[in-house]
Design an enzyme around this catalytic site. Structure first.
Site, PDB file in Angstrom:
ATOM      1  N   ASP A 123      42.276 119.478 -52.211  1.00 27.71           N
ATOM      2  CA  ASP A 123      42.983 120.617 -51.616  1.00 27.71           C
ATOM      3  C   ASP A 123      42.183 121.153 -50.429  1.00 27.71           C
ATOM      4  O   ASP A 123      41.236 121.918 -50.590  1.00 27.71           O
ATOM      5  CB  ASP A 123      43.143 121.680 -52.721  1.00 27.71           C
ATOM      6  CG  ASP A 123      43.909 122.899 -52.259  1.00 27.71           C
ATOM      7  OD1 ASP A 123      44.063 123.088 -51.039  1.00 27.71           O
ATOM      8  OD2 ASP A 123      44.345 123.667 -53.139  1.00 27.71           O
TER       9      ASP A 123
ATOM     10  N   LYS B 134      34.289 124.467 -36.986  1.00 30.59           N
ATOM     11  CA  LYS B 134      35.552 123.707 -36.909  1.00 30.59           C
ATOM     12  C   LYS B 134      35.233 122.216 -36.768  1.00 30.59           C
ATOM     13  O   LYS B 134      35.870 121.359 -37.361  1.00 30.59           O
ATOM     14  CB  LYS B 134      36.385 124.225 -35.731  1.00 30.59           C
ATOM     15  CG  LYS B 134      37.780 123.632 -35.622  1.00 30.59           C
ATOM     16  CD  LYS B 134      37.837 122.321 -34.873  1.00 30.59           C
ATOM     17  CE  LYS B 134      39.265 121.827 -34.760  1.00 30.59           C
ATOM     18  NZ  LYS B 134      39.351 120.492 -34.178  1.00 30.59           N
TER      19      LYS B 134
ATOM     20  N   GLU C 206      43.246 113.851 -35.092  1.00 28.49           N
ATOM     21  CA  GLU C 206      42.494 114.087 -33.847  1.00 28.49           C
ATOM     22  C   GLU C 206      41.773 112.815 -33.405  1.00 28.49           C
ATOM     23  O   GLU C 206      40.975 112.246 -34.155  1.00 28.49           O
ATOM     24  CB  GLU C 206      41.496 115.243 -34.041  1.00 28.49           C
ATOM     25  CG  GLU C 206      40.932 115.711 -32.715  1.00 28.49           C
ATOM     26  CD  GLU C 206      40.044 116.953 -32.851  1.00 28.49           C
ATOM     27  OE1 GLU C 206      40.350 117.814 -33.693  1.00 28.49           O
ATOM     28  OE2 GLU C 206      39.053 117.023 -32.116  1.00 28.49           O
TER      29      GLU C 206
ATOM     30  N   HIS D 289      36.090 112.534 -25.518  1.00 26.44           N
ATOM     31  CA  HIS D 289      37.423 112.978 -25.935  1.00 26.44           C
ATOM     32  C   HIS D 289      38.511 112.316 -25.115  1.00 26.44           C
ATOM     33  O   HIS D 289      39.482 111.811 -25.655  1.00 26.44           O
ATOM     34  CB  HIS D 289      37.527 114.495 -25.739  1.00 26.44           C
ATOM     35  CG  HIS D 289      37.347 115.244 -27.007  1.00 26.44           C
ATOM     36  ND1 HIS D 289      38.092 116.330 -27.344  1.00 26.44           N
ATOM     37  CD2 HIS D 289      36.508 115.050 -28.031  1.00 26.44           C
ATOM     38  CE1 HIS D 289      37.712 116.785 -28.522  1.00 26.44           C
ATOM     39  NE2 HIS D 289      36.740 116.020 -28.949  1.00 26.44           N
TER      40      HIS D 289
HETATM   41  C1  MEV Z   1      36.797 119.582 -31.553  1.00 21.29           C
HETATM   42  O1  MEV Z   1      37.746 119.239 -32.507  1.00 21.29           O
HETATM   43  C2  MEV Z   1      35.520 120.022 -32.235  1.00 21.29           C
HETATM   44  C3  MEV Z   1      34.417 120.534 -31.307  1.00 21.29           C
HETATM   45  O2  MEV Z   1      34.907 121.590 -30.480  1.00 21.29           O
HETATM   46  C4  MEV Z   1      33.310 121.032 -32.193  1.00 21.29           C
HETATM   47  C5  MEV Z   1      32.184 121.743 -31.474  1.00 21.29           C
HETATM   48  O3  MEV Z   1      32.437 122.343 -30.401  1.00 21.29           O
HETATM   49  O4  MEV Z   1      31.070 121.718 -32.005  1.00 21.29           O
HETATM   50  C6  MEV Z   1      33.941 119.450 -30.382  1.00 21.29           C
END
Ligand code: MEV
Length: 438
Positions: A296, A280, A85, A393
């Site tokens: 792992d 995430k 990413e 991003h």
């Molecule tokens: C993207 O990989 C992760 C985010 O969505 C995490 C978040 O929203 O806190 C930017």
């Protein structure tokens, strides 16, 4: 079913590839070239990778990036991250630098207990089973002496075994619930070997236990396996500073920033839809370091998410407080990691990553990985509550779009300069490439 094949694993690598190409691909030449392009020219290295798994045909690359300037308990680290990413390494580096100037990350290992279970069916009186267990407990442990002696010499081993009555969940279902200290090893092989020995000893001893009826003697082992849920193998990472010290180029008003940041964390604490995405983002940092250090990541993912739901509702793994003008942000997660065994001494890039991290013990690695997760979450929530996530991003994604259009180095330099002052969107990049090429 004409694509069905018997004995595939016994074919040579070339035979496997030829079967695959002839069965599933139309452009066989191009696909064969692609597979071979990713082979390592160093045959020994390629063979090593071929033998990690079965039916290897080629290598699947992920970039290995570095996030420098992490101050962890006043020691400086450059953290290796294997991830696809585009914005993750940049975000980690930014966070590292931000906190380097504000006291750095403070970490602590809270506990290191791992768990394994023998699941079995016993058809009989519970009190008798309980007395039987008490009478064979020391034999269960003794029977693993050959497996545990090296681990014990180093200070680890079996910590305890309990009998657990699970018959309210499933008729006649019981467990041996065992706890382990596996030191610098992740411990999966050690734990599973101990458990299989417990199971075999338990079954044998039941057969000769004279207080059992014939039916009670035949304990049926369902399975013996470690648990990837390790709520007592826990690490904490934290950052804190006076609110006014949060002031920076991106944070002109630290009071407003701190309060909005805390609100965002509170939302992730109470709202599962947000908590999943919030966590995430934490796992973006955690998985990348777990992968780079040959651990792992599926085990870590499963255990961490179970921990996030431990109170019956999925919730944030990070927390934030503002007290007496001090902003505090922390993460507490279970991490079962190893720095010996497994891939750690086999994969050259894993060895390289561990050396970069000063050859950490498993406890030290737990702390480094937790920091990567906290840093990543800080960067994400900071962007979300200030500029929004897309600005950063899309800037990072620019290179992916340029590569899709096979931009030359000159075109890339030109367009990167152009997008320093223009908003990156997919269509804006396409338009800019077309203009440049016109
Ligand atoms: C993207 O990989 C992760 C985010 O969505 C995490 C978040 O929203 O806190 C930017």
């Amino acid at each position: 079913m004409s694509n069905r094949i018997a004995g595939f694993s016994k074919l040579s690598k070339t035979e496997k590839i030829e079967w695959l190409l002839n069965t599933y691909f139309t452009n066989i030449e191009a696909s064969r070239d692609l597979i071979k392009q990713y082979w390592n020219t160093n045959e020994k290295l390629q063979k090593l990778h071929d033998e990690f798994i079965e039916n290897t045909i080629t290598n699947y690359y992920l970039p290995l990036g570095i996030a420098p300037n992490f101050s962890i308990n006043d020691s400086l680290y450059a953290i290796p991250m294997a991830i696809e990413e585009s914005s993750v390494v940049a975000a980690a580096s930014k966070s590292a630098k931000f906190w380097l100037e504000r006291g750095g990350f403070k970490t602590k290992v809270i506990s290191t207990v791992k768990i394994g279970q023998v699941h079995f069916i016993y058809n009989g009186d519970y009190d008798k089973l309980s007395s039987f267990f008490d009478s064979v407990k020391s034999k269960l442990i003794e029977s693993t002496n050959d497996i545990t002696k090296n681990m014990e010499r180093r200070g680890g081993g079996i910590l305890g075994i309990e009998l657990r009555n699970k018959t309210t969940d499933i008729d006649n279902y019981y467990q041996l619930h065992a706890t382990f200290e596996t030191l610098d090893a992740m411990g999966a092989n050690f734990i599973n070997s101990c458990l299989e020995q417990f199971a075999s000893t338990l079954k044998d001893e039941a057969l000769i236990y004279d207080k059992f009826s014939e039916e009670e003697k035949s304990i049926d082992i369902v399975m013996s396996i470690l648990s990837n849920y390790v709520p007592n193998c826990l690490v904490r990472a934290e950052v804190s500073c006076a609110i006014e010290d949060l002031k920076s180029k991106d944070i002109p008003n630290p009071e407003i920033f701190a309060s909005k940041f805390k609100q965002a964390v509170n939302i992730a604490e109470v709202e599962p839809y947000r908590a999943v995405t919030h966590n995430k983002g934490i796992m973006n940092g955690i998985d990348a370091v777990v992968l780079a250090t040959g651990n792992d990541f599926r085990a870590v993912e499963a255990g961490v998410h179970a921990y996030a739901a431990r109170e019956g509702k999925y919730s944030s793994l990070t927390h934030c407080t503002i007290d007496d003008g001090v902003f505090k942000f922390w993460l507490e997660i279970p991490l079962a990691l190893g720095t010996v065994g497994g891939l750690t001494s086999l994969h050259p890039l894993v060895k390289f990553s561990l050396e970069m991290l000063k050859n950490p013990t498993a406890k030290e690695l737990m702390q480094i990985v937790a920091v990567a997760g906290l840093a990543q979450n800080f960067a994400a929530v900071k962007s979300l509550t200030t500029t929004g996530i897309q600005q950063g991003h899309m800037k990072m994604h620019l290179m992916n779009i340029l590569n899709q259009f096979e931009a030359t180095s000159e075109e890339k330099t030109n367009l990167i300069e152009h997008f320093k002052t223009n908003t990156v969107t997919h269509s804006a990049v396409v338009e800019a490439i077309e203009n440049l090429r016109r």
